[in-house]
Design a protein around this motif. Structure first.
Motif, short mmCIF file in Angstrom:
data_model
loop_
_atom_site.label_atom_id
_atom_site.label_comp_id
_atom_site.label_asym_id
_atom_site.label_seq_id
_atom_site.Cartn_x
_atom_site.Cartn_y
_atom_site.Cartn_z
N VAL A 528 0.84 -1.20 0.00
CA VAL A 528 0.00 0.00 0.00
C VAL A 528 0.88 1.25 0.00
N LYS A 529 1.99 1.20 0.70
CA LYS A 529 2.92 2.34 0.68
C LYS A 529 3.44 2.58 -0.73
N GLN A 530 3.66 1.50 -1.47
CA GLN A 530 4.13 1.66 -2.85
C GLN A 530 3.03 2.27 -3.73
N VAL A 531 1.78 1.90 -3.48
CA VAL A 531 0.68 2.51 -4.23
C VAL A 531 0.66 4.02 -3.99
N ALA A 532 0.75 4.42 -2.73
CA ALA A 532 0.74 5.84 -2.39
C ALA A 532 1.94 6.56 -3.00
N LYS A 533 3.08 5.89 -3.03
CA LYS A 533 4.30 6.51 -3.57
C LYS A 533 4.18 6.79 -5.06
N VAL A 534 3.46 5.93 -5.80
CA VAL A 534 3.30 6.13 -7.24
C VAL A 534 2.62 7.46 -7.53
N PHE A 535 1.64 7.84 -6.67
CA PHE A 535 0.85 9.06 -6.93
C PHE A 535 1.26 10.23 -6.04
N ASP A 536 2.22 10.02 -5.16
CA ASP A 536 2.61 11.05 -4.20
C ASP A 536 3.15 12.29 -4.90
N GLY A 537 2.63 13.44 -4.54
CA GLY A 537 3.15 14.70 -5.07
C GLY A 537 2.55 15.13 -6.38
N ASP A 538 1.74 14.29 -7.02
CA ASP A 538 1.16 14.66 -8.31
C ASP A 538 0.07 15.72 -8.15
N GLY A 539 -0.65 15.66 -7.04
CA GLY A 539 -1.70 16.65 -6.78
C GLY A 539 -2.90 16.51 -7.69
N ILE A 540 -3.04 15.40 -8.37
CA ILE A 540 -4.16 15.21 -9.30
C ILE A 540 -5.24 14.36 -8.64
N PRO A 541 -6.50 14.60 -9.00
CA PRO A 541 -7.57 13.76 -8.45
C PRO A 541 -7.40 12.31 -8.90
N LEU A 542 -7.74 11.41 -8.02
CA LEU A 542 -7.61 9.98 -8.28
C LEU A 542 -8.99 9.32 -8.28
N MET A 543 -9.11 8.27 -9.08
CA MET A 543 -10.29 7.42 -9.05
C MET A 543 -9.85 6.09 -8.43
N MET A 544 -10.46 5.74 -7.29
CA MET A 544 -10.04 4.56 -6.54
C MET A 544 -11.20 3.57 -6.40
#
Length: 730
Positions: A528-544
């Motif tokens: 799960v930490k790796q999932v968060a790291k992929v999108f970290d800092g992008d600041g874009i809305p996510l669809m989960m």
């Protein structure tokens, strides 16, 4: 005090020194005078305890099925650890006792201190000097009834329920196959009801005793006189009812039953015997085969047994409690004679020897009792283990922990990580049940134990508290612990309703104590930490999209208790916290839908879809399901955003799709982050730094969970700011 325990892994039976159980609402504390050893039920447990793992598995195919399902959903390693923890635990023995009420909980005021009572229930009427027993499993004992005899009330209720299932009438004839303890009691109950009785048993001695107890005749199965007894007493028609009160793996009782039954007779199974029905024979006589479930209606129903909700007598005439009272009434009137049935009365101090004799085939008999001393010397703390002395030398470097609750989850997922931690000192464990605390001391080297969690919170030598009790108690205990100045780790959920969430929030404000962490362990999982790291800092809305296949609940599960919230309220925080962790944003609104039209009940909090919107525009869709195939892995998470897709497959693997690239990460085993979560809590407490999850985030997740239930109830979207006006915790 002392209590008998069995370690199912080794089979060892010990007389343990434990704390007296806690007094809880809806029940009473009872000081035991006599408890009955069940040669059938307990003899089977003693035998199974000595078996190899393979033999244990063959003896309990129902449990093997659960293990296989757990492997499919949670993985081999996690399942193995859970099973071994369950096996290597102290479990109580006993389920039938007589004693004196020594304390009365709120809601059980029909009983008074000093009252003579008989008690029932595995896990309640234990072989222990003091037991907590819910009120529906307690019945009064008349003054002129011997307490030795009153101790048989539970076993008598089993025989009574078998009799009621038969629906016999005055003048009919019944045959009891198996003249052990229950069979002998059943013979007397049948005679009291005006039913002619024929007994059958392999033991000549037991046959003779049955005749003494009122049977018109009794024979061994191969005795030629048996047929003549049946012929004479039934005028050649056959018995109206046959009771199977025998145990073992022989199909003989079932085959004998059809031979001696009349046309369209009843066959009632009371004992645990082989039931390979000869179809043709049973078909031609059109026999009515019935089962008798333990003590009677209410058995295995937590609403009746644990929560004290009785069935109206107009709808259920004979509950297990009323069966016990009815049996004692027959004893009081002299229609049940227990004296010839009592084989031996042993001092409770000799319990280990008695069970050893039982395991080796000695000391048999029908009714075997433990007699207890009149005075109980309460034990405040268990002896300190030698390892504690080593820990004392480096106490300055340790976080001194108190743990409240030591059930299966705490014992398998939390305490194993704490006991190995170099900066933790396990100081005290508090549980409501005596053996739970003793088990935790034995396995995890706690220095002391109790059944009073409030005294634990007042202890000045405890730095931090772990709360791992049932869900309904979390909010109250957490608030009390925060007010006591302790750092708190509480298993999810933080609260099961808004009142509980507000109680915790106000405790933080009043005390200024923000040192709180809730057991939302998924965010600590390496994948799960790796999932968060992929999108970290992008600041874009996510669809989960998070699909959780929780599976069907077993009947009688405590999750069905509305006072504990529900399984969804208990589990949903895990998944909603993952959404918050990945988006780094706060929830704004919640809308939920269910397969069925809503009138919020426990069953409706399954097979639901929840959509949550976040301040940064992200959307989280949670599907919480129970009706799928049993082999479906429990959890699947998929996140889309910024030209990237990440899929998490049940914590076993992670697939990242980025542009034209694809990579896959495999885990060595299913890791849902429990160890990492516990270590993060200890590190924060020891260093004095902020907790890993903010108070706001903990309350947000709790509020979003509760708002889901509100949305299901109203059929409308819930704006969180309107649902609960939050105040900033400074």
């Amino acid at each position: 005090m002392k209590q008998v325990s069995q370690n199912y892994k080794s089979g060892a039976i010990r007389l343990e020194k434990v704390n007296a159980p806690a007094l809880k609402p809806g029940g009473v504390l009872v000081q035991s005078l006599y408890t009955v050893i069940s040669a059938g039920t307990e003899g089977m447990k003693v035998k199974e305890g000595k078996m190899s793992y393979l033999e244990k598995a063959k003896a309990r195919p129902d449990q093997v099925k659960k293990v296989i399902q757990s492997v499919q959903q949670n993985g081999l390693v996690a399942t193995y650890e859970k099973v071994m923890n369950k096996l290597d635990s102290l479990t109580p023995l006993g389920y039938s006792l007589s004693g004196i009420v020594i304390a009365v909980g709120s809601g059980a005021e029909e009983f008074v201190v000093g009252q003579r009572v008989a008690c029932a229930g595995a896990g309640y009427a234990n072989h222990a000097q003091v037991n907590f027993v819910p009120k529906n499993l307690v019945v009064p004992v008349e003054d002129h009834v011997s307490m030795e005899h009153a101790a048989f009330a539970t076993i008598g209720a089993i025989a009574m329920q078998g009799f009621r299932q038969a629906e016999l009438q005055l003048g009919e004839t019944a045959c009891v196959i198996g003249l052990g303890l229950i069979g002998q009691l059943l013979v007397q109950i049948l005679r009291a009801a005006g039913v002619n009785v024929i007994g059958v048993d392999l033991s000549e001695e037991r046959c003779q005793l049955a005749v003494k107890m009122g049977a018109a005749a009794a024979s061994t199965p191969d005795d030629p006189k048996l047929a003549s007894h049946i012929e004479r007493l039934t005028f050649g028609k056959g018995a109206d009812c046959i009771f199977l009160a025998a145990g073992g793996n022989s199909n003989g009782p079932v085959e004998l039953a059809v031979e001696i039954a009349r046309d369209r007779a009843k066959v009632v199974d009371i004992g645990k015997t082989k039931l390979d029905l000869p179809w043709k024979d049973y078909y031609e006589k059109e026999l009515d085969v019935r089962f008798s479930r333990s003590y009677g209606p209410g058995r295995y129903d937590p609403n009746y047994e644990e929560r004290g909700i009785d069935y109206p007598i107009g709808y259920v005439r004979w509950t297990e409690g009323r069966n016990m009272a009815s049996f004692l009434d027959l004893v009081a009137k002299g229609q049940i004679n227990l004296e010839p049935i009592i084989s031996a009365v042993h001092p409770f101090s000799e319990a280990e020897r008695v069970y050893q004799d039982m395991a080796e085939g000695r000391g048999g008999g029908l009714g075997i009792l433990f007699q207890y001393p009149e005075q109980v010397e309460p034990v405040q703390h268990l002896p300190t283990l030698q390892v504690t002395q080593k820990l004392t030398e480096v106490i300055e470097d340790k976080v001194k922990l108190g743990v409240i609750g030591a059930g299966n989850y705490a014992s398998s997922m939390l305490l194993p990580h704490l006991v190995k931690h170099n900066h933790v000192r396990l100081l005290e464990v508090a549980t409501s049940k005596s053996l739970s605390a003793a088990n935790a001391v034995r396995k995890f080297a706690f220095e002391r134990s109790s059944t009073d969690y409030q005294a634990l919170l007042k202890s000045s030598d405890i730095d931090a508290v772990i709360i791992a009790t049932r869900h309904g108690s979390h909010a109250k205990m957490t608030a009390e612990a925060l007010q006591a100045g302790k750092a708190v780790f509480v298993e999810k959920p933080l609260a099961i309703d808004l009142a509980g969430a507000e109680l915790v929030r106000q405790a933080v404000i009043d005390s200024g104590n923000e040192r709180l962490l809730v057991g939302f362990n998924r965010r600590y999982s390496p994948l799960v930490k790796q999932v968060a790291k992929v999108f970290d800092g992008d600041g874009i809305p996510l669809m989960m999209n998070y699909r959780v296949h929780a599976g069907q609940m077993e009947a009688g599960s405590w999750y069905l208790d509305t006072s504990e919230g529900s399984r969804f309220v208990g589990e949903a925080g895990h998944f909603l916290d993952v959404f918050s962790f990945i988006t780094r944003s706060r929830p704004v609104s919640v809308v939920a839908r269910a397969l069925r039209p809503m009138q919020v009940t426990q069953d409706d909090l399954e097979n639901i879809s929840v959509t949550i919107t976040y301040e940064n525009g992200s959307v989280g869709n949670l599907m919480y399901l129970t009706q799928g195939g049993k082999k479906v892995p429990k959890e699947f998470l998929e996140v889309f955003g910024g030209g990237c897709t990440v899929q998490l497959h049940n914590f076993e693997s992670l697939t990242v799709f980025q542009g034209n690239m694809q990579r896959k990460v495999k885990a060595r085993g299913i890791n849902k982050g429990q160890k990492e979560e516990i270590h993060a809590f200890v590190s924060a407490v020891k260093s004095g730094l902020e907790m890993p999850i903010s108070i706001d985030s903990l309350l947000d997740t709790t509020l979003a969970t509760l708002a889901t239930v509100e949305s299901l109830r109203t059929g409308q979207a819930v704006q969180l700011a309107d649902y609960w006006i939050r105040e900033t915790v400074e």
